[in-house]
Every structure is written in structure tokens, then in C-alpha cells.
Design a protein around this motif. Structure first.
Motif, PDB file in Angstrom:
ATOM      1  N   GLN A  33       7.078  -8.814   7.186  1.00 26.43           N
ATOM      2  CA  GLN A  33       6.796  -7.395   7.401  1.00 26.43           C
ATOM      3  C   GLN A  33       5.335  -7.153   7.755  1.00 26.43           C
ATOM      4  O   GLN A  33       4.782  -6.096   7.480  1.00 26.43           O
ATOM      5  CB  GLN A  33       7.152  -6.578   6.138  1.00 26.43           C
ATOM      6  CG  GLN A  33       8.575  -6.767   5.651  1.00 26.43           C
ATOM      7  CD  GLN A  33       9.591  -6.212   6.611  1.00 26.43           C
ATOM      8  OE1 GLN A  33       9.289  -5.320   7.389  1.00 26.43           O
ATOM      9  NE2 GLN A  33      10.789  -6.741   6.569  1.00 26.43           N
ATOM     10  N   PHE A  39       5.869   3.270  11.146  1.00 28.54           N
ATOM     11  CA  PHE A  39       6.808   3.333  10.026  1.00 28.54           C
ATOM     12  C   PHE A  39       7.221   4.777   9.782  1.00 28.54           C
ATOM     13  O   PHE A  39       6.397   5.632   9.464  1.00 28.54           O
ATOM     14  CB  PHE A  39       6.163   2.736   8.773  1.00 28.54           C
ATOM     15  CG  PHE A  39       7.042   2.833   7.556  1.00 28.54           C
ATOM     16  CD1 PHE A  39       8.365   2.429   7.613  1.00 28.54           C
ATOM     17  CD2 PHE A  39       6.536   3.324   6.370  1.00 28.54           C
ATOM     18  CE1 PHE A  39       9.175   2.510   6.493  1.00 28.54           C
ATOM     19  CE2 PHE A  39       7.328   3.411   5.243  1.00 28.54           C
ATOM     20  CZ  PHE A  39       8.655   2.997   5.312  1.00 28.54           C
ATOM     21  N   ALA A  44      13.689   5.640   7.393  1.00 33.94           N
ATOM     22  CA  ALA A  44      14.032   4.556   6.469  1.00 33.94           C
ATOM     23  C   ALA A  44      14.838   5.082   5.289  1.00 33.94           C
ATOM     24  O   ALA A  44      15.806   4.448   4.840  1.00 33.94           O
ATOM     25  CB  ALA A  44      12.761   3.862   5.977  1.00 33.94           C
ATOM     26  N   GLU A 110      14.247   1.200   0.291  1.00 29.98           N
ATOM     27  CA  GLU A 110      13.797   0.765   1.615  1.00 29.98           C
ATOM     28  C   GLU A 110      12.393   1.273   1.972  1.00 29.98           C
ATOM     29  O   GLU A 110      11.521   0.478   2.317  1.00 29.98           O
ATOM     30  CB  GLU A 110      14.809   1.188   2.680  1.00 29.98           C
ATOM     31  CG  GLU A 110      16.074   0.348   2.681  1.00 29.98           C
ATOM     32  CD  GLU A 110      15.815  -1.100   3.059  1.00 29.98           C
ATOM     33  OE1 GLU A 110      14.840  -1.376   3.772  1.00 29.98           O
ATOM     34  OE2 GLU A 110      16.598  -1.971   2.637  1.00 29.98           O
ATOM     35  N   LYS A 113       9.791  -0.277  -0.443  1.00 27.11           N
ATOM     36  CA  LYS A 113       9.557  -1.683  -0.110  1.00 27.11           C
ATOM     37  C   LYS A 113       8.611  -1.805   1.078  1.00 27.11           C
ATOM     38  O   LYS A 113       7.652  -2.604   1.039  1.00 27.11           O
ATOM     39  CB  LYS A 113      10.886  -2.367   0.204  1.00 27.11           C
ATOM     40  CG  LYS A 113      10.753  -3.813   0.668  1.00 27.11           C
ATOM     41  CD  LYS A 113      12.091  -4.386   1.104  1.00 27.11           C
ATOM     42  CE  LYS A 113      12.526  -3.830   2.454  1.00 27.11           C
ATOM     43  NZ  LYS A 113      13.760  -4.494   2.966  1.00 27.11           N
ATOM     44  N   GLN A 114       8.876  -1.040   2.126  1.00 24.83           N
ATOM     45  CA  GLN A 114       8.043  -1.116   3.334  1.00 24.83           C
ATOM     46  C   GLN A 114       6.600  -0.715   3.034  1.00 24.83           C
ATOM     47  O   GLN A 114       5.652  -1.363   3.502  1.00 24.83           O
ATOM     48  CB  GLN A 114       8.625  -0.217   4.427  1.00 24.83           C
ATOM     49  CG  GLN A 114      10.015  -0.610   4.893  1.00 24.83           C
ATOM     50  CD  GLN A 114      10.028  -1.936   5.623  1.00 24.83           C
ATOM     51  OE1 GLN A 114       8.981  -2.434   6.042  1.00 24.83           O
ATOM     52  NE2 GLN A 114      11.201  -2.509   5.787  1.00 24.83           N
ATOM     53  N   LYS A 115       6.429   0.339   2.244  1.00 21.13           N
ATOM     54  CA  LYS A 115       5.077   0.788   1.897  1.00 21.13           C
ATOM     55  C   LYS A 115       4.338  -0.266   1.073  1.00 21.13           C
ATOM     56  O   LYS A 115       3.153  -0.548   1.313  1.00 21.13           O
ATOM     57  CB  LYS A 115       5.158   2.103   1.101  1.00 21.13           C
ATOM     58  CG  LYS A 115       5.460   3.325   1.939  1.00 21.13           C
ATOM     59  CD  LYS A 115       4.275   3.696   2.819  1.00 21.13           C
ATOM     60  CE  LYS A 115       4.495   5.004   3.547  1.00 21.13           C
ATOM     61  NZ  LYS A 115       3.344   5.343   4.434  1.00 21.13           N
ATOM     62  N   ARG A 118       3.192  -3.336   3.017  1.00 20.03           N
ATOM     63  CA  ARG A 118       2.005  -3.061   3.835  1.00 20.03           C
ATOM     64  C   ARG A 118       0.739  -2.960   2.990  1.00 20.03           C
ATOM     65  O   ARG A 118      -0.361  -3.051   3.511  1.00 20.03           O
ATOM     66  CB  ARG A 118       2.208  -1.760   4.630  1.00 20.03           C
ATOM     67  CG  ARG A 118       3.132  -1.935   5.824  1.00 20.03           C
ATOM     68  CD  ARG A 118       3.581  -0.587   6.382  1.00 20.03           C
ATOM     69  NE  ARG A 118       4.175  -0.736   7.699  1.00 20.03           N
ATOM     70  CZ  ARG A 118       5.386  -1.210   7.948  1.00 20.03           C
ATOM     71  NH1 ARG A 118       6.146  -1.600   6.932  1.00 20.03           N
ATOM     72  NH2 ARG A 118       5.857  -1.299   9.175  1.00 20.03           N
TER      73      ARG A 118
END
Length: 309
Positions: A33, A39, A44, A110, A113-115, A118
Motif C-alpha cells: 500500500q 484515497f 472505501a 477498509e 486500514k488504508q489511513k 499510509r
């Protein structure tokens, strides 16, 4: 005789190697990722809600009888006989709670997780997955706990329907009766969610690195089954305590988590904390296979429908 300049050939070869290396780098960045793409949090969350709801309903419908047997095994004291009738008791009412609970869980997981991925260093991606699972589990517990209480009491034959269960629980125990065993639920499900999703995500990363490609549907299902089975076995004692507290109703056999563990060990032995582990591992292992397989497939379908940036 060719008129092409050898120097041109070497330049073309160099460009090809650079292009291949760039594609390889892009693949490995996408695994962790690290590839900096725009984003969209709302997108998401929306996709996660849909994928989570679909996956949750499918796995609950398919494996509900195994869950019923597991619940009855855990509640039985001594050599009590397990009733195998009415294994789908309470399914409809349970799905009414599973759908929003699963949607909320993945819808929170979701984007979180993405935050976190990063924000955390690449070598701490496991912590990002673990934390996202715990946060999503805590959020969805507001729906999952009442759903679980009603489901397990209907599995034990205490109520005929979900509406009747809600009405009588509130009348006899108050609104807090719908959240019976909430502490033990969090004690079981927060570690469970965090561990299961962390194992699954880390297995996917490792598998992608080894195969140097994206996973197909059977591979996602296989890793989901492995993650679910391991997590289910490890958290069985927490599940037994949670089940006993949720189904006791107004009888108050146990005063809390510690008293429940202490009473079970003294009266039935330590092995009683592992009651129902077989059905639980089977249920969650197969459930993990179905859940993550359906989840990834649904996410893939949704991604294909979105216009590419």
C-alpha cells in the motif's frame, strides 16, 4: 545486411529493462500500500459496507447450524445431552443483525486500514492491520452484541422469534439485557477481529511477494480459512465465557468475567473452557474461507464498476 544502428538496439534494450523494473517496483509498492494513489474515504467506506454485508450474510446462512451446535455444546453442563433439532432456529432474525454489523465492520475497517498503512512505516504494516481490525470490531459491536444475545438465546430454545426475544428480554432484564456479556464479547471479539484480519492480510502480502502476482479467488479463500481456523482455536476460552454470560439471562449464574472463569474451572475443570472448539474451528475455518473469498470477489466487482482516475 541490417541497416539498424547497434547503438539503437542497446538503447531499446535499456528502455525495456527500465520499464520492466518500473512495473516490478509498482507491483511491490501496491502490495504494501505504498503506492501513492488518491484515497477516497467515502468510496472505501461505501464499498466496504456492501462487500462486508454480502460476505456476512452468505457465511452466516451457510454455517448457522454449526454455530448452533457450538453454542449448545458450550452451554451444556457436565454430561448434558446436545439437542440437534432446530439448528436454524433464529436465522432470519440473526441475518437482520448480521447484515448491518458486517457492513459496519468492513465499512470501518477498509478506510481505517488504508489511513494507518499510509501513516505507519512499511515494516509495521501488521500493527496497522491489527489496529484497524480492533477499531472496526469495537464500532460494529454496538450492533453485533444484541444480535449475538438474541441469536444464542433462540438457539437454546428460549424464544420463538427475534421480535419476541427483544420484547421479553427488555421487559424482564431491561435494555441492558440486550448487551448481556458485552465486556466478555469485547474481550473475545476485539482480539479475534484484530488477529484474524492481521493474519489474513499478512499472509496475502507474503503470498503476493512469493508469487509476484495478485491472488486468485481460491487462494484468497484458502488464506481466509487458515487465518480463521488459527484465530478460532486460540480464542475458544474467551468464546465459552462470552456464551455463558450471554445466555444466563436473569438467573445470574455468574457475576462477571472473572467469576465465570473461576466457576467453570472449579465446577467443570479447565478443559471446559475449550468446549465446542472443534465445531468453532470448523465453523470459523470454513467461514473464513467463504467470508474472505466473497469479500475479495465483491470488492473486485465493485472496483471494476468505478471509473478509473
Amino acid at each position: 545486411m541490417s541497416s539498424k544502428d547497434p547503438h539503437t538496439d542497446s538503447l531499446d534494450a535499456l528502455k525495456f529493462k527500465m520499464s520492466a523494473r518500473k512495473d516490478s517496483d509498482k507491483f511491490f509498492m501496491s502490495i504494501s500500500q505504498r503506492e501513492k494513489k488518491p484515497f477516497d474515504v467515502l468510496r472505501a467506506m461505501y464499498d466496504g459496507c456492501i462487500a462486508g454485508g454480502v460476505a456476512g450474510v452468505v457465511v452466516e446462512t451457510a454455517l448457522y447450524p454449526i454455530d448452533t451446535i457450538k453454542t449448545r455444546l458450550q452451554v451444556a453442563r457436565g454430561g448434558g445431552q446436545i439437542i440437534l433439532k432446530g439448528l436454524y432456529s433464529g436465522l432470519a432474525g440473526n441475518l437482520a443483525g448480521v447484515l448491518p454489523a458486517s457492513a459496519i465492520f468492513v465499512g470501518v475497517y477498509e478506510p481505517t486500514k488504508q489511513k494507518l498503512l499510509r501513516s505507519f512505516p512499511e515494516n509495521l504494516s501488521a500493527i496497522a492491520h491489527f489496529a484497524a481490525g480492533a477499531i472496526a470490531g469495537a464500532t460494529s459491536s454496538l450492533v453485533r452484541v444484541p444480535t449475538e444475545v438474541i441469536k444464542q438465546r433462540m438457539q437454546m430454545g428460549q424464544f420463538k422469534s427475534a421480535p419476541a426475544a427483544v420484547r421479553l428480554i427488555v421487559a424482564n432484564e431491561g435494555f441492558k439485557g440486550l448487551y448481556a456479556g458485552y465486556g466478555s464479547f469485547l474481550l473475545r471479539d476485539l482480539p479475534f477481529d484484530a488477529i484474524q484480519f492481521c493474519i489474513y492480510e499478512q499472509l496475502r502480502i507474503g503470498y503476493k511477494l512469493a508469487a509476484k502476482r495478485d491472488l486468485n479467488d481460491p487462494e484468497n479463500a484458502m488464506l481466509g480459512a487458515f487465518a480463521g481456523a488459527i484465530t478460532g482455536a486460540v480464542t475458544t476460552p474467551l468464546d465459552v465465557v462470552k456464551t455463558r454470560l450471554m445466555v444466563q439471562g436473569s438467573q445470574n449464574h455468574y457475576k462477571g468475567i472473572y467469576d465465570c472463569v473461576n466457576t467453570i474451572v472449579k465446577a467443570e475443570g479447565t478443559h471446559a473452557l475449550f468446549k465446542g472448539m472443534g465445531p468453532r474451528v470448523l465453523w470459523i475455518g470454513i467461514g473464513g474461507s467463504i467470508f474472505f473469498g466473497v469479500l475479495e470477489k465483491t470488492k473486485q466487482i465493485l472496483a471494476q464498476r468505478h471509473p478509473k482516475a
